[in-house]
Design a protein around this motif. Structure first.
Motif, mmCIF file in Angstrom:
data_model
loop_
_atom_site.group_PDB
_atom_site.id
_atom_site.type_symbol
_atom_site.label_atom_id
_atom_site.label_comp_id
_atom_site.label_asym_id
_atom_site.label_seq_id
_atom_site.Cartn_x
_atom_site.Cartn_y
_atom_site.Cartn_z
ATOM 1 N N GLU A 93 1.114 -1.312 0.053
ATOM 2 C CA GLU A 93 -0.194 -0.141 0.134
ATOM 3 C C GLU A 93 1.229 0.855 0.168
ATOM 4 O O GLU A 93 0.368 1.684 -0.388
ATOM 5 C CB GLU A 93 -1.108 0.500 1.449
ATOM 6 N N GLN A 94 1.685 0.785 0.577
ATOM 7 C CA GLN A 94 3.209 2.693 0.820
ATOM 8 C C GLN A 94 4.162 2.424 0.045
ATOM 9 O O GLN A 94 4.589 3.373 -0.468
ATOM 10 C CB GLN A 94 3.255 3.000 2.252
ATOM 11 N N ALA A 95 4.819 1.390 -0.822
ATOM 12 C CA ALA A 95 5.901 0.979 -0.957
ATOM 13 C C ALA A 95 5.318 1.512 -2.695
ATOM 14 O O ALA A 95 4.237 1.807 -2.731
ATOM 15 C CB ALA A 95 6.167 -0.639 -1.834
ATOM 16 N N PRO A 96 6.778 2.268 -3.391
ATOM 17 C CA PRO A 96 6.470 3.102 -4.689
ATOM 18 C C PRO A 96 5.846 1.382 -5.821
ATOM 19 O O PRO A 96 6.732 0.575 -5.535
ATOM 20 C CB PRO A 96 7.211 3.922 -4.400
ATOM 21 N N PRO A 97 5.303 1.861 -7.032
ATOM 22 C CA PRO A 97 4.479 1.127 -8.111
ATOM 23 C C PRO A 97 6.485 -0.091 -8.071
ATOM 24 O O PRO A 97 6.140 -0.730 -8.465
ATOM 25 C CB PRO A 97 4.541 1.922 -8.992
ATOM 26 N N SER A 98 7.368 1.095 -8.185
ATOM 27 C CA SER A 98 9.054 -0.182 -8.649
ATOM 28 C C SER A 98 9.290 -1.054 -7.904
ATOM 29 O O SER A 98 9.623 -1.970 -7.836
ATOM 30 C CB SER A 98 10.359 1.181 -8.995
ATOM 31 N N SER A 99 9.283 -0.705 -6.149
ATOM 32 C CA SER A 99 9.265 -1.414 -5.545
ATOM 33 C C SER A 99 8.165 -3.346 -5.543
ATOM 34 O O SER A 99 8.799 -3.715 -4.965
ATOM 35 C CB SER A 99 9.908 -0.911 -3.927
ATOM 36 N N CYS A 100 7.097 -2.585 -5.665
ATOM 37 C CA CYS A 100 5.904 -4.083 -5.289
ATOM 38 C C CYS A 100 7.088 -4.537 -7.206
ATOM 39 O O CYS A 100 6.546 -5.769 -6.890
ATOM 40 C CB CYS A 100 4.990 -3.159 -5.967
ATOM 41 N N LEU A 101 7.045 -4.143 -8.019
ATOM 42 C CA LEU A 101 7.795 -5.202 -9.561
ATOM 43 C C LEU A 101 8.439 -6.113 -9.093
ATOM 44 O O LEU A 101 9.034 -6.537 -9.612
ATOM 45 C CB LEU A 101 7.216 -3.489 -10.194
ATOM 46 N N VAL A 102 9.530 -4.976 -8.686
ATOM 47 C CA VAL A 102 10.919 -5.914 -8.098
ATOM 48 C C VAL A 102 10.708 -6.943 -6.706
ATOM 49 O O VAL A 102 10.968 -8.136 -7.090
ATOM 50 C CB VAL A 102 11.755 -4.854 -7.655
ATOM 51 N N GLN A 103 10.222 -6.569 -6.350
ATOM 52 C CA GLN A 103 9.484 -7.767 -4.882
ATOM 53 C C GLN A 103 8.411 -8.772 -6.110
ATOM 54 O O GLN A 103 8.780 -10.304 -5.657
ATOM 55 C CB GLN A 103 8.331 -7.384 -3.960
ATOM 56 N N ARG A 104 7.862 -8.541 -6.763
ATOM 57 C CA ARG A 104 6.925 -9.766 -7.264
ATOM 58 C C ARG A 104 7.634 -10.004 -8.672
ATOM 59 O O ARG A 104 7.675 -11.677 -8.329
ATOM 60 C CB ARG A 104 5.657 -9.084 -8.886
ATOM 61 N N LEU A 105 8.793 -9.526 -8.998
ATOM 62 C CA LEU A 105 9.467 -10.252 -10.021
ATOM 63 C C LEU A 105 10.479 -11.813 -9.230
ATOM 64 O O LEU A 105 11.408 -12.821 -9.551
ATOM 65 C CB LEU A 105 10.539 -9.710 -10.979
ATOM 66 N N ILE A 133 19.687 -16.794 -4.953
ATOM 67 C CA ILE A 133 19.033 -15.865 -4.932
ATOM 68 C C ILE A 133 19.108 -14.074 -4.971
ATOM 69 O O ILE A 133 18.707 -13.510 -5.282
ATOM 70 C CB ILE A 133 18.392 -15.871 -3.465
ATOM 71 N N SER A 134 20.674 -14.276 -4.478
ATOM 72 C CA SER A 134 21.546 -12.636 -4.693
ATOM 73 C C SER A 134 21.610 -11.932 -5.780
ATOM 74 O O SER A 134 21.377 -11.494 -6.161
ATOM 75 C CB SER A 134 23.047 -12.834 -4.153
ATOM 76 N N LEU A 135 21.720 -12.618 -6.800
ATOM 77 C CA LEU A 135 21.983 -12.341 -7.970
ATOM 78 C C LEU A 135 20.808 -12.323 -8.880
ATOM 79 O O LEU A 135 20.437 -10.910 -9.284
ATOM 80 C CB LEU A 135 22.604 -14.533 -8.710
ATOM 81 N N VAL A 136 20.066 -13.092 -8.476
ATOM 82 C CA VAL A 136 18.313 -11.973 -8.614
ATOM 83 C C VAL A 136 17.799 -10.884 -8.030
ATOM 84 O O VAL A 136 17.766 -9.986 -8.655
ATOM 85 C CB VAL A 136 17.465 -12.838 -9.517
ATOM 86 N N ARG A 139 19.694 -7.795 -9.843
ATOM 87 C CA ARG A 139 18.991 -7.698 -11.085
ATOM 88 C C ARG A 139 18.667 -7.148 -10.967
ATOM 89 O O ARG A 139 17.632 -5.887 -11.030
ATOM 90 C CB ARG A 139 19.161 -8.517 -12.488
ATOM 91 N N CYS A 140 16.957 -7.847 -9.809
ATOM 92 C CA CYS A 140 15.851 -6.596 -9.287
ATOM 93 C C CYS A 140 15.872 -5.470 -9.151
ATOM 94 O O CYS A 140 15.812 -3.765 -9.447
ATOM 95 C CB CYS A 140 14.760 -8.009 -9.102
ATOM 96 N N LYS A 141 17.471 -5.551 -8.362
ATOM 97 C CA LYS A 141 17.107 -4.262 -7.479
ATOM 98 C C LYS A 141 17.618 -3.476 -8.647
ATOM 99 O O LYS A 141 17.092 -1.975 -8.682
ATOM 100 C CB LYS A 141 17.712 -4.357 -6.509
ATOM 101 N N ILE A 142 18.272 -3.592 -8.939
ATOM 102 C CA ILE A 142 18.651 -2.287 -10.124
ATOM 103 C C ILE A 142 18.063 -2.004 -11.472
ATOM 104 O O ILE A 142 17.519 -0.839 -11.468
ATOM 105 C CB ILE A 142 19.427 -3.017 -11.179
#
Length: 243
Positions: A93-105, A133-136, A139-142
């Motif tokens: 609810e609070q997180a920016p859309p980019s963070s939600c996308l990263v989490q989903r991926l 896990i760290s590798l993914v 990449r998602c963080k970037i």
């Protein structure tokens, strides 16, 4: 003669140690270059280990079973692993859309691998799992950082709007110079940025459509900052003047 043999043995040992030192130094260089240690150890007890990823928004809990015969980990008998559980602590609810996308991926990747416990039956396998896990996560963080950059500076590249929905990113471009306005929707997955992105185009004004976008995208190689480079290339090749 015995002394000579001992000297030769010492020399062999020294040569071996020097070789190991070189190997270690080379490995450390590689680790420094590819620093994918995206986890932080929060707890390590007889019962379990807890790791956090991505600013504490993803937690991995590893539950230990009894020691396994004949296997050692860090000079102790290796423990069997009963379960590996991933949990999200992101407030969508609070997180920016980019963070939600990263989490989903990230969770798309975690679920795509099936049973982590089967891949990681003992402690011996845990470092490799943490690396994968760290590798993914890395990449998602970037990717998240790229989206934030485009939201902030997109206007410089005739990018009017960046909209995230589920695992898709819609980019709305508008240029009066090129007399064009169109939407480009890119479908993202946890493989980003190592594979070309499926896309669709909707033209609002002008004649920039699927064919023109496909030509530009085919010239952008996959890899680091792929999304940003796609935007730069569209700006450079399609939006600088009349077509």
């Amino acid at each position: 003669r015995e002394l000579a043999e001992m000297d030769a043995e010492d020399e062999r040992d020294l040569a071996e140690m020097e070789e190991l030192r070189k190997t270690e130094s080379a490995c450390l260089e590689i680790l420094k270059k590819y620093d994918f240690t995206e986890w932080e150890l929060m707890e390590w007890s007889e019962q379990q280990a807890v790791f956090n990823f991505l600013y504490d928004s993803v937690t991995l809990t590893v539950v230990f079973g009894p020691p396994t015969d004949g296997e050692f980990f860090a000079a102790r008998p290796a423990r069997s692993i009963v379960s590996l559980d991933f949990e999200s602590f992101l407030d969508e609810e609070q997180a920016p859309p980019s963070s939600c996308l990263v989490q989903r991926l990230i969770f798309q990747f975690l679920e795509s691998r099936g049973s982590w416990q089967e891949k990681c039956p003992t402690l011996h396998y845990l470092p490799q799992a943490l690396f994968d896990i760290s590798l993914v996560v890395n990449r998602c963080k970037i990717l998240g950082e790229e989206l934030e950059f485009l939201e902030r500076w997109g206007a410089k590249f005739h990018l009017l709007e960046t909209d995230v929905k589920d695992t898709e990113v819609k980019l709305v471009f508008s240029s009066s110079v090129a007399f064009a306005k169109f939407e480009l929707t890119l479908a993202l997955s946890h493989d980003y940025p190592s594979a070309a992105l499926p896309f669709r185009v909707q033209t609002h004004i002008g004649n920039i459509g699927e064919k023109e976008i496909a030509a530009v995208l085919s010239s952008v190689p996959v890899g680091h900052h792929y999304l940003q480079r796609i935007v730069f290339s569209i700006h450079q090749n399609l939006l600088q003047g009349p077509r």
